[in-house]
Enzyme design. Structure first.
Site, mmCIF file in Angstrom:
data_model
loop_
_atom_site.group_PDB
_atom_site.id
_atom_site.type_symbol
_atom_site.label_atom_id
_atom_site.label_comp_id
_atom_site.label_asym_id
_atom_site.label_seq_id
_atom_site.Cartn_x
_atom_site.Cartn_y
_atom_site.Cartn_z
ATOM 1 N N SER A 125 2.302 3.162 7.219
ATOM 2 C CA SER A 125 1.564 3.375 6.177
ATOM 3 C C SER A 125 0.313 4.063 6.379
ATOM 4 O O SER A 125 -0.575 4.208 5.396
ATOM 5 C CB SER A 125 1.068 1.905 5.745
ATOM 6 O OG SER A 125 0.415 1.334 6.783
ATOM 7 N N HIS A 185 8.094 5.068 3.058
ATOM 8 C CA HIS A 185 7.185 3.991 3.114
ATOM 9 C C HIS A 185 7.310 3.218 1.982
ATOM 10 O O HIS A 185 7.369 3.285 0.815
ATOM 11 C CB HIS A 185 5.613 4.796 2.776
ATOM 12 C CG HIS A 185 4.366 3.677 2.678
ATOM 13 N ND1 HIS A 185 3.383 3.716 2.000
ATOM 14 C CD2 HIS A 185 4.500 2.495 3.547
ATOM 15 C CE1 HIS A 185 2.646 2.647 2.421
ATOM 16 N NE2 HIS A 185 3.431 1.927 3.156
ATOM 17 N N GLU A 211 7.557 5.520 -1.220
ATOM 18 C CA GLU A 211 7.038 7.032 -1.052
ATOM 19 C C GLU A 211 7.824 7.743 0.126
ATOM 20 O O GLU A 211 8.124 7.230 1.237
ATOM 21 C CB GLU A 211 5.658 6.640 -0.328
ATOM 22 C CG GLU A 211 4.753 6.455 -1.387
ATOM 23 C CD GLU A 211 3.372 6.391 -0.685
ATOM 24 O OE1 GLU A 211 2.181 6.906 -1.291
ATOM 25 O OE2 GLU A 211 3.045 5.574 0.223
ATOM 26 N N ASN A 231 -1.533 4.028 -0.820
ATOM 27 C CA ASN A 231 -2.642 3.456 0.061
ATOM 28 C C ASN A 231 -3.842 4.105 -0.199
ATOM 29 O O ASN A 231 -4.952 3.513 -0.149
ATOM 30 C CB ASN A 231 -2.116 3.375 1.512
ATOM 31 C CG ASN A 231 -1.492 1.938 1.942
ATOM 32 O OD1 ASN A 231 -1.066 1.071 1.040
ATOM 33 N ND2 ASN A 231 -0.831 1.977 3.049
#
Length: 356
Positions: free
Chosen positions: A121, A142, A154, A192
């Site tokens: 991440s 991800h 992702e 994120n």
């Protein structure tokens, strides 16, 4: 568009790894789950079977699908057992050297065409490329926690990632029923990067003693529409994982202040309060719920014919007038007051930018 792999490997049987493996089992892939710690492997496999059974009981899939998914699971004690896989997703702890070592070993035991994906991440996917024997097969994939429930994945292109590797990864994500987006290989990728400020500001509010974690979380749930607040999310992901991500982002940004880890995170990790998995983080996770239920919104009312002025011409102003009238207020625009003093004035207009 590539074909989804028939055989999926997952390295790491923790919360994320077992969740990814569960998705693979349900998607019809023969799924090989490996963890170097035997107890962790056993717990991960049991977590998958329990998740499949719970999903069937809740009507998310049929009992037959749950049984078939469980039959596709292979718990592998040796990394070499992943050799038949067409796609291997690494879900190991967020430590660069550990991931690089894994990619080197996977390059030795897997086929030349096997796509090697990392679920990192925060670590740049490009930092793992040189550890693999075939850099063109390295890609980021991800997932979000909990993987069986979160619909987004992702896919991150590293320097040198081939179109074939991207296509296989996209196809696998879509076969799992996920919405696949492609993100750049930068600090925090896309999601994120967007979400990090919520947690960082929540930690600042707590450090400045503005509010307690329970209050901050409730504001985010009730006022922001989030399913859980930032401290609940930190506990779900793991306070230790969040700290490592914060350190990684801070390092990648060359010390940019907005990504700086909080001493409060360090304190909780040092105390072993790692979140749900440890039974305690920002909240206690005993037999009962970790927090009280949020109150229901109050019923409309209380206006009793009193006047409120709502200024603005957009959709927000129109909706506020509608809601105010439903609550018994006499909602007017300012030009409709005609000398009547309102009890409340709400200005929804956007301020004009300051002149140079």
């Amino acid at each position: 568009m590539g074909d989804a792999p028939a055989r999926l490997g997952v390295v790491g049987a923790g919360t994320m790894g077992s969740g990814i493996a569960q998705l693979g089992c349900l998607a019809g892939m023969e799924t090989f789950l490996h963890d170097p710690v035997a107890d962790a492997l056993a717990r991960g496999a049991e977590r998958i079977r329990t998740g499949l059974d719970k999903g069937a009981k809740r009507g998310r899939w049929s009992a037959e699908d749950a049984r078939a998914g469980a039959d596709r699971l292979r718990a592998c004690e040796a990394l070499e057992d992943l050799s038949p896989c067409e796609l291997v997703v690494e879900a190991a702890p967020e430590r660069l050297e550990l991931k690089r070592e894994l990619f080197g070993r996977l390059s030795e035991v897997c086929d030349e065409g096997t796509v090697l994906a990392t679920n990192t991440s925060s670590i740049p996917v490009t930092a793992l490329v040189s550890a693999a024997a075939r850099p063109e097969n390295v890609v980021g994939m991800h997932f979000f926690n909990p993987a069986p429930l979160m619909r987004l994945v992702e896919v991150i292109r590293a320097d040198g990632t081939s179109e074939r590797a991207l296509a296989v990864t996209r196809a696998a994500g879509e076969a799992m029923g996920r919405r696949v987006i492609e993100a750049s290989d930068g600090p925090g990728f896309l999601v994120n990067r967007c979400g990090r400020p919520f947690g960082a500001e929540a930690l600042r509010l707590l450090a400045e003693q503005v509010a307690a974690p329970e209050q901050i979380d409730r504001v985010c749930r009730l006022g922001g529409g989030f399913r859980m607040g930032p401290f609940e999310l930190m506990d779900l992901v793991g306070v230790d994982v969040g700290l490592e991500v914060a350190r990684s982002l801070h390092s990648q940004s060359f010390g940019e202040a907005r990504w700086k880890p909080s001493p409060l995170q360090e304190r909780l990790v040092s105390a072993g309060r790692l979140g749900r998995k440890a039974g305690r983080g920002w909240y206690h996770y005993d037999d009962g719920p970790h927090r009280a239920d949020d109150p229901d919104p109050p019923s409309p009312g209380g206006g009793e014919g009193r006047v409120v002025a709502i200024e603005g011409t957009g959709a927000l102003a129109a909706k506020l007038r509608e809601r105010a009238r439903a609550a018994g207020w006499e909602a007017r625009e300012p030009e409709e007051l005609a000398g009547v003093a309102p009890e409340l004035v709400v200005d929804t207009s956007v301020p004009a930018p300051a002149a140079d």
